[in-house]
Scaffold this active site. Sequence first.
Site, PDB file in Angstrom:
ATOM      1  N   TYR A 229       0.663  -1.152   0.109  1.00 48.12           N
ATOM      2  CA  TYR A 229      -0.062   0.175  -0.005  1.00 48.12           C
ATOM      3  C   TYR A 229       0.739   1.293  -0.127  1.00 48.12           C
ATOM      4  CZ  TYR A 229      -3.740   2.982   1.204  1.00 48.12           C
ATOM      5  OH  TYR A 229      -5.098   4.090   0.990  1.00 48.12           O
ATOM      6  N   PHE A 286      -5.210   9.072  -4.004  1.00 46.45           N
ATOM      7  CA  PHE A 286      -4.098   8.530  -4.656  1.00 46.45           C
ATOM      8  C   PHE A 286      -3.751   7.273  -3.930  1.00 46.45           C
ATOM      9  CE2 PHE A 286       0.190   7.334  -4.633  1.00 46.45           C
ATOM     10  CZ  PHE A 286       0.723   7.249  -5.755  1.00 46.45           C
ATOM     11  N   GLU A 287      -3.793   6.120  -4.847  1.00 47.96           N
ATOM     12  CA  GLU A 287      -3.141   4.951  -4.027  1.00 47.96           C
ATOM     13  C   GLU A 287      -2.667   4.084  -5.174  1.00 47.96           C
ATOM     14  OE1 GLU A 287      -6.836   3.119  -2.819  1.00 47.96           O
ATOM     15  OE2 GLU A 287      -6.565   3.350  -0.711  1.00 47.96           O
ATOM     16  N   ILE A 288      -1.353   3.486  -4.749  1.00 48.63           N
ATOM     17  CA  ILE A 288      -0.798   2.443  -5.513  1.00 48.63           C
ATOM     18  C   ILE A 288      -0.898   1.164  -4.575  1.00 48.63           C
ATOM     19  CG2 ILE A 288       1.076   1.364  -6.847  1.00 48.63           C
ATOM     20  CD1 ILE A 288       1.759   4.265  -7.802  1.00 48.63           C
ATOM     21  N   HIS A 323      -9.295   2.295   4.519  1.00 58.18           N
ATOM     22  CA  HIS A 323      -8.000   1.644   4.008  1.00 58.18           C
ATOM     23  C   HIS A 323      -7.036   1.967   4.984  1.00 58.18           C
ATOM     24  CE1 HIS A 323      -9.608   1.872  -0.477  1.00 58.18           C
ATOM     25  NE2 HIS A 323     -10.391   1.258   0.207  1.00 58.18           N
TER      26      HIS A 323
END
Length: 400
Positions: A229, A286-288, A323
């Site tokens: 994450y 924004f998340e990768i 999250h």
Amino acid sequence: MASGTARYLRYVLFTIFGLAVVYFISSSSSSRPFVPADILNGAPVKAGTPAADTTSSVGVTPSDLGGLPPATADGPRMNATFVTLARNSDIWEIARSIRQVEDRFNRKYHYDWVFLNDKPFDATFKKVTASLISGTPHYGEIPKEHWSFPEHIDQDKARKVREDMAQRKIIYGDSVSYRHMCRFESGFFFRQELMLNYEWYWRVEPSIELYCDIDYDAFKFMADNKKKYSFVLSLYEYVETIPTLWDSTKKFMKNHPEHIVEDNSMGFLSDDGGDSYNHCHFWSNFEIGNLDWLRSQAYTDFFESLDQDGGFFYERWGDAPVHSIAAGLLLKKEEVHFFNDIAYYHVPFTHCPTGEKTRLDLKCHCNPKDNFDWKGYSCTSRFFEINGMDKPEGYENQQD
Ligand SMILES: Nc1nc2c(ncn2[C@@H]2O[C@H](COP(=O)(O)OP(=O)(O)O)[C@@H](O)[C@H]2O)c(=O)[nH]1
Ligand SMILES: *[C@@H]1O[C@H](CO)[C@@H](O)[C@H](O)[C@H]1NC(C)=O
Ligand SMILES: [Mg+2]
């Protein structure tokens, strides 16, 4: 004699030029992604098979790529996609985001892009997005059960909460659709049929900005460094939207001690060893991240437990704190990554890389004064502290 040589030379040059043109045309057309003409002309895309009823795809699927050929000369293509939840009316705002992601990163990598919507995407949305993306776009419609009130929710109670929050002017407090959105992003986007094809995702929202080049494969970075994450901005959540989220989290921890990882990031979430929540969260627009983690038993049990408690509707729980708490407790702290070098804006916050060398090397166009990282309302210092990381040079000058 002289004129004969000149004619001969002209002939040779002409031939070389001709061959170069032919080579240029053939190589540029084979590197261009395949987009059927009917999409570009705006014809609606029909689902191919009954199983794909709610989804439609343009061009090739990942498996058609025959075992993932290289994205670049220096590494294999990752099993990854961009993902965007959007309404048809978001088209021009998402077009702007896509343009920037392509210019700064994806034009070199050509990753796919999955679009999800609670309604069917219209022809304009599809043709405009398909024209901008260098990978393969896919369009999915979200099943009703992932975008509606679960049976156990008391509708009267939920309505009274919305009326009360409207009066107290809590942002999105009166919105039903925003609540479905937060619940969907918390528990369902990674389980959509189209998303099952991938291991990694990069979430992109409408109207974001990317201010620096991204010269390496960020998905591959995640895999190579065992990250699950990642984030670029962190801050304190608006308390009114999550008054009982931590009580629900503590209940989950008690019921599922097996899911709480030993070397976790509790210190990021709590200042008293877990008794109370300090409201720090990673900003999830924004998340990768790793989709297999979100589809794991641990995350599934966490989401199910929160969903049963009803706070998505009886309060206004956001997917960002959900999250973040999951990443903080279900992952080892070294599995969470802060991308200093991905410069990003989503109204109203900017992450502009700390360190002038980084900004110049990456051709950044953000104003370093706008960087939010070291200001009082950011939680990023705390992330550095719990991980024993040194803050980048120059941070002291950006604290106010
Ligand atoms: N399909 C669909 N997408 C939505 C809806 N509401 C929000 N979104 C998407 O969900 C994401 C978050 O919404 P946004 O309005 O940006 O919320 P904010 O960033 O929290 O202010 C964006 O990608 C929106 O396009 C909705 O009702 N339907
Ligand atoms: C990509 O990842 C998904 C989910 O983990 C997996 O089911 C699929 O087989 C993978 N595809 C390839 C080509 O590795
Ligand atoms: Mg947004």
